[in-house]
Write a protein that holds these residues in place. Sequence first.
Motif, PDB file in Angstrom:
ATOM      1  N   GLN A 110      25.493 -17.562 -24.136  1.00  0.00           N
ATOM      2  CA  GLN A 110      24.914 -18.907 -24.137  1.00  0.00           C
ATOM      3  C   GLN A 110      24.707 -19.409 -22.717  1.00  0.00           C
ATOM      4  OE1 GLN A 110      24.140 -20.529 -27.015  1.00  0.00           O
ATOM      5  NE2 GLN A 110      23.287 -22.295 -25.945  1.00  0.00           N
ATOM      6  N   GLY A 111      25.664 -19.124 -21.850  1.00  0.00           N
ATOM      7  CA  GLY A 111      25.626 -19.658 -20.487  1.00  0.00           C
ATOM      8  C   GLY A 111      24.497 -19.118 -19.648  1.00  0.00           C
ATOM      9  N   ILE A 112      23.959 -17.974 -20.039  1.00  0.00           N
ATOM     10  CA  ILE A 112      22.874 -17.383 -19.260  1.00  0.00           C
ATOM     11  C   ILE A 112      21.548 -17.474 -20.004  1.00  0.00           C
ATOM     12  CG2 ILE A 112      22.938 -14.972 -20.077  1.00  0.00           C
ATOM     13  CD1 ILE A 112      22.972 -14.110 -17.143  1.00  0.00           C
ATOM     14  N   GLY A 113      21.549 -18.136 -21.170  1.00  0.00           N
ATOM     15  CA  GLY A 113      20.339 -18.225 -21.976  1.00  0.00           C
ATOM     16  C   GLY A 113      19.854 -16.865 -22.429  1.00  0.00           C
ATOM     17  N   TYR A 114      20.788 -16.013 -22.762  1.00  0.00           N
ATOM     18  CA  TYR A 114      20.496 -14.604 -23.035  1.00  0.00           C
ATOM     19  C   TYR A 114      19.698 -14.451 -24.326  1.00  0.00           C
ATOM     20  CZ  TYR A 114      21.327  -9.580 -23.068  1.00  0.00           C
ATOM     21  OH  TYR A 114      21.158  -8.218 -23.038  1.00  0.00           O
ATOM     22  N   VAL A 115      18.753 -13.515 -24.326  1.00  0.00           N
ATOM     23  CA  VAL A 115      18.036 -13.121 -25.534  1.00  0.00           C
ATOM     24  C   VAL A 115      18.095 -11.602 -25.633  1.00  0.00           C
ATOM     25  CG1 VAL A 115      15.846 -13.092 -26.781  1.00  0.00           C
ATOM     26  CG2 VAL A 115      16.501 -15.113 -25.453  1.00  0.00           C
ATOM     27  N   GLY A 116      18.645 -11.111 -26.730  1.00  0.00           N
ATOM     28  CA  GLY A 116      18.788  -9.672 -26.912  1.00  0.00           C
ATOM     29  C   GLY A 116      20.189  -9.340 -27.375  1.00  0.00           C
ATOM     30  N   ARG A 166      39.283 -15.193 -29.834  1.00  0.00           N
ATOM     31  CA  ARG A 166      39.040 -15.602 -28.448  1.00  0.00           C
ATOM     32  C   ARG A 166      37.982 -14.707 -27.782  1.00  0.00           C
ATOM     33  NH1 ARG A 166      43.871 -14.708 -25.626  1.00  0.00           N
ATOM     34  NH2 ARG A 166      45.066 -14.112 -27.475  1.00  0.00           N
ATOM     35  N   ALA A 167      37.989 -13.409 -28.129  1.00  0.00           N
ATOM     36  CA  ALA A 167      37.008 -12.492 -27.547  1.00  0.00           C
ATOM     37  C   ALA A 167      35.593 -12.833 -28.008  1.00  0.00           C
ATOM     38  CB  ALA A 167      37.360 -11.054 -27.909  1.00  0.00           C
ATOM     39  N   VAL A 168      35.446 -13.147 -29.286  1.00  0.00           N
ATOM     40  CA  VAL A 168      34.127 -13.518 -29.805  1.00  0.00           C
ATOM     41  C   VAL A 168      33.657 -14.821 -29.163  1.00  0.00           C
ATOM     42  CG1 VAL A 168      32.866 -14.275 -31.855  1.00  0.00           C
ATOM     43  CG2 VAL A 168      34.363 -12.275 -31.980  1.00  0.00           C
ATOM     44  N   GLU A 169      34.541 -15.797 -29.069  1.00  0.00           N
ATOM     45  CA  GLU A 169      34.160 -17.086 -28.466  1.00  0.00           C
ATOM     46  C   GLU A 169      33.763 -16.898 -27.008  1.00  0.00           C
ATOM     47  OE1 GLU A 169      37.599 -19.464 -29.124  1.00  0.00           O
ATOM     48  OE2 GLU A 169      37.092 -19.926 -31.216  1.00  0.00           O
ATOM     49  N   ALA A 170      34.498 -16.063 -26.276  1.00  0.00           N
ATOM     50  CA  ALA A 170      34.188 -15.829 -24.866  1.00  0.00           C
ATOM     51  C   ALA A 170      32.838 -15.125 -24.724  1.00  0.00           C
ATOM     52  CB  ALA A 170      35.290 -15.007 -24.219  1.00  0.00           C
ATOM     53  N   THR A 171      32.583 -14.139 -25.574  1.00  0.00           N
ATOM     54  CA  THR A 171      31.320 -13.403 -25.499  1.00  0.00           C
ATOM     55  C   THR A 171      30.144 -14.319 -25.807  1.00  0.00           C
ATOM     56  OG1 THR A 171      32.449 -11.368 -26.144  1.00  0.00           O
ATOM     57  CG2 THR A 171      30.062 -11.397 -26.369  1.00  0.00           C
ATOM     58  N   ARG A 224      28.314  -6.974  -9.649  1.00  0.00           N
ATOM     59  CA  ARG A 224      29.631  -7.434 -10.104  1.00  0.00           C
ATOM     60  C   ARG A 224      30.002  -8.793  -9.507  1.00  0.00           C
ATOM     61  NH1 ARG A 224      32.309  -3.421 -12.829  1.00  0.00           N
ATOM     62  NH2 ARG A 224      31.634  -1.278 -12.415  1.00  0.00           N
ATOM     63  N   THR A 225      29.528  -9.072  -8.313  1.00  0.00           N
ATOM     64  CA  THR A 225      29.842 -10.359  -7.690  1.00  0.00           C
ATOM     65  C   THR A 225      29.193 -11.495  -8.468  1.00  0.00           C
ATOM     66  OG1 THR A 225      29.968  -9.275  -5.522  1.00  0.00           O
ATOM     67  CG2 THR A 225      29.769 -11.668  -5.554  1.00  0.00           C
ATOM     68  N   GLN A 226      27.918 -11.353  -8.784  1.00  0.00           N
ATOM     69  CA  GLN A 226      27.225 -12.357  -9.585  1.00  0.00           C
ATOM     70  C   GLN A 226      27.825 -12.443 -10.987  1.00  0.00           C
ATOM     71  OE1 GLN A 226      22.908 -12.652  -9.607  1.00  0.00           O
ATOM     72  NE2 GLN A 226      22.798 -11.136  -7.965  1.00  0.00           N
ATOM     73  N   GLU A 227      28.171 -11.288 -11.523  1.00  0.00           N
ATOM     74  CA  GLU A 227      28.714 -11.223 -12.876  1.00  0.00           C
ATOM     75  C   GLU A 227      30.018 -12.017 -12.982  1.00  0.00           C
ATOM     76  OE1 GLU A 227      28.819  -7.439 -15.740  1.00  0.00           O
ATOM     77  OE2 GLU A 227      30.393  -7.382 -14.223  1.00  0.00           O
ATOM     78  N   LYS A 228      30.909 -11.816 -12.019  1.00  0.00           N
ATOM     79  CA  LYS A 228      32.191 -12.527 -12.062  1.00  0.00           C
ATOM     80  C   LYS A 228      31.988 -14.031 -11.860  1.00  0.00           C
ATOM     81  CE  LYS A 228      35.241  -8.719 -10.850  1.00  0.00           C
ATOM     82  NZ  LYS A 228      35.761  -8.645 -12.229  1.00  0.00           N
ATOM     83  N   ALA A 229      31.037 -14.391 -11.018  1.00  0.00           N
ATOM     84  CA  ALA A 229      30.747 -15.809 -10.836  1.00  0.00           C
ATOM     85  C   ALA A 229      30.221 -16.421 -12.139  1.00  0.00           C
ATOM     86  CB  ALA A 229      29.726 -15.987  -9.711  1.00  0.00           C
ATOM     87  N   HIS A 230      29.409 -15.661 -12.864  1.00  0.00           N
ATOM     88  CA  HIS A 230      28.894 -16.159 -14.139  1.00  0.00           C
ATOM     89  C   HIS A 230      30.021 -16.321 -15.157  1.00  0.00           C
ATOM     90  CE1 HIS A 230      26.412 -16.829 -17.606  1.00  0.00           C
ATOM     91  NE2 HIS A 230      26.845 -15.722 -18.184  1.00  0.00           N
ATOM     92  N   PHE A 231      30.914 -15.343 -15.226  1.00  0.00           N
ATOM     93  CA  PHE A 231      32.045 -15.454 -16.151  1.00  0.00           C
ATOM     94  C   PHE A 231      32.865 -16.715 -15.845  1.00  0.00           C
ATOM     95  CE2 PHE A 231      32.147 -10.539 -16.425  1.00  0.00           C
ATOM     96  CZ  PHE A 231      31.236 -10.541 -17.455  1.00  0.00           C
ATOM     97  N   THR A 232      33.110 -16.948 -14.582  1.00  0.00           N
ATOM     98  CA  THR A 232      33.902 -18.113 -14.180  1.00  0.00           C
ATOM     99  C   THR A 232      33.207 -19.410 -14.568  1.00  0.00           C
ATOM    100  OG1 THR A 232      34.870 -16.857 -12.333  1.00  0.00           O
ATOM    101  CG2 THR A 232      34.989 -19.255 -12.220  1.00  0.00           C
ATOM    102  N   ARG A 233      31.891 -19.476 -14.357  1.00  0.00           N
ATOM    103  CA  ARG A 233      31.137 -20.670 -14.761  1.00  0.00           C
ATOM    104  C   ARG A 233      31.230 -20.911 -16.264  1.00  0.00           C
ATOM    105  NH1 ARG A 233      27.313 -18.596 -11.038  1.00  0.00           N
ATOM    106  NH2 ARG A 233      26.152 -17.627 -12.760  1.00  0.00           N
ATOM    107  N   CYS A 234      31.343 -19.830 -17.024  1.00  0.00           N
ATOM    108  CA  CYS A 234      31.412 -19.945 -18.489  1.00  0.00           C
ATOM    109  C   CYS A 234      32.833 -20.213 -18.986  1.00  0.00           C
ATOM    110  CB  CYS A 234      30.872 -18.674 -19.140  1.00  0.00           C
ATOM    111  SG  CYS A 234      29.110 -18.396 -18.860  1.00  0.00           S
TER     112      CYS A 234
END
Length: 385
Positions: free
Chosen positions: A244-250, A234-239, A107-117
């Motif tokens: 995109q911010g993590i280069g996610y595939v899947g 806004r929810a779709v744009e945030a998701t 959760r710590t990494q997750e919240k940091a990633h959300f903030t970066r995005c």
Amino acid sequence: MSGPLLPGATLGVMGGGQLGRMFVHAAQALGYSTAVLDADADSPAGRVSHHHVRTGYLDETGLRDLAQAAQAITTEFENVPAQALRTLAAQRPVHPSADAVAVAQDRTQEKAHFTRCGVPVAPHAVIETPEQLAAVRADLLPGILKTARLGYDGKGQARVDSPQALAAAWDRMQRVPCVLEKLLPLAFECSVVVARGVDGAMVNLPVQRNLHRDGILAVTEVGAGVVPDDVAQRAVEATRAVAQGIGYVGVLCVEFFVLHDGALVVNEMAPRPHNSGHWSIDGADVSQFELQVRTLAGLPLVQPRQHSAAVMLNLLGDLWFTHGSEREPAWADVLALPGAHLHLYGKAEARPGRKMGHLTCTAAHLADARATARRACEVLGLEGF
């Protein structure tokens, strides 16, 4: 992969639960063979797959056997050890990546990633030491203390309303790293499922409105007007930004809190198909599990189209018990309801709180789907909504 894996190839999945089972069904419908790695000989996905590797997630022989059997590999839940995914990725394409799964595991990494995005998170504090516990701001209480790792469906969480309660809860959690989140005035909860390909193409399911009970999803509704248009956008744009911010595939699901003033706050992400997206099997022309197959195999992604309003009810093991005695739920009465689609996961034993299946009620209009779902609640003895 130099090109897409076409039907006839074998797709692998780490994990043999219900999400793996529905992935296997979707892959087989498209003509793929499947391989599942799960130590349980009676796992729901293992029972229906062409190949079942019966080992633990870190077993070297098992990982080698899965890589030999499958041309590409995915995961059905976020707590598969990231190291196992890295081992597999040295031999086969693995989506999502170990790095992406590792972020969702903490959760710590997750919240940091959300903030970066640029996605808003709830006011919170990381608690890993007694000094950090003592430094928690008073305005974060009342709050929810959550373990940084291995929490799901309400597990590893405690509501706290004072410094003393916070300290006691952290002690009960054996002082593992935690995150304290401020309780916010929620209007409702929602989630978005996106699929992103290796080429960066991205599609999404409609925004889903969710109702949780005791930390477990109980009801998901999808249809016109269930979420205000501006909130949904806004929810779709945030998701999409999170993916995109993590280069996610899947396939990725992001859950949100919607506050009374319309503000949107991210809760957490799941690097896999999600309980709230199960309705798509019966209510959309491309389900979240077909999207998972397409992203793994490198097939084209098409924007799913919802063809029916849908209400999904989670079916927990509690339904099999009345006043302490075991019973079989009234499936025949449920299936007599128009637009009722029953999905049972093939689990051998019903236990209270265990996810045994789901019921999706579809109709041309959301009001009709709700009416059917409420009737199903009466038939099954579920709490209404």
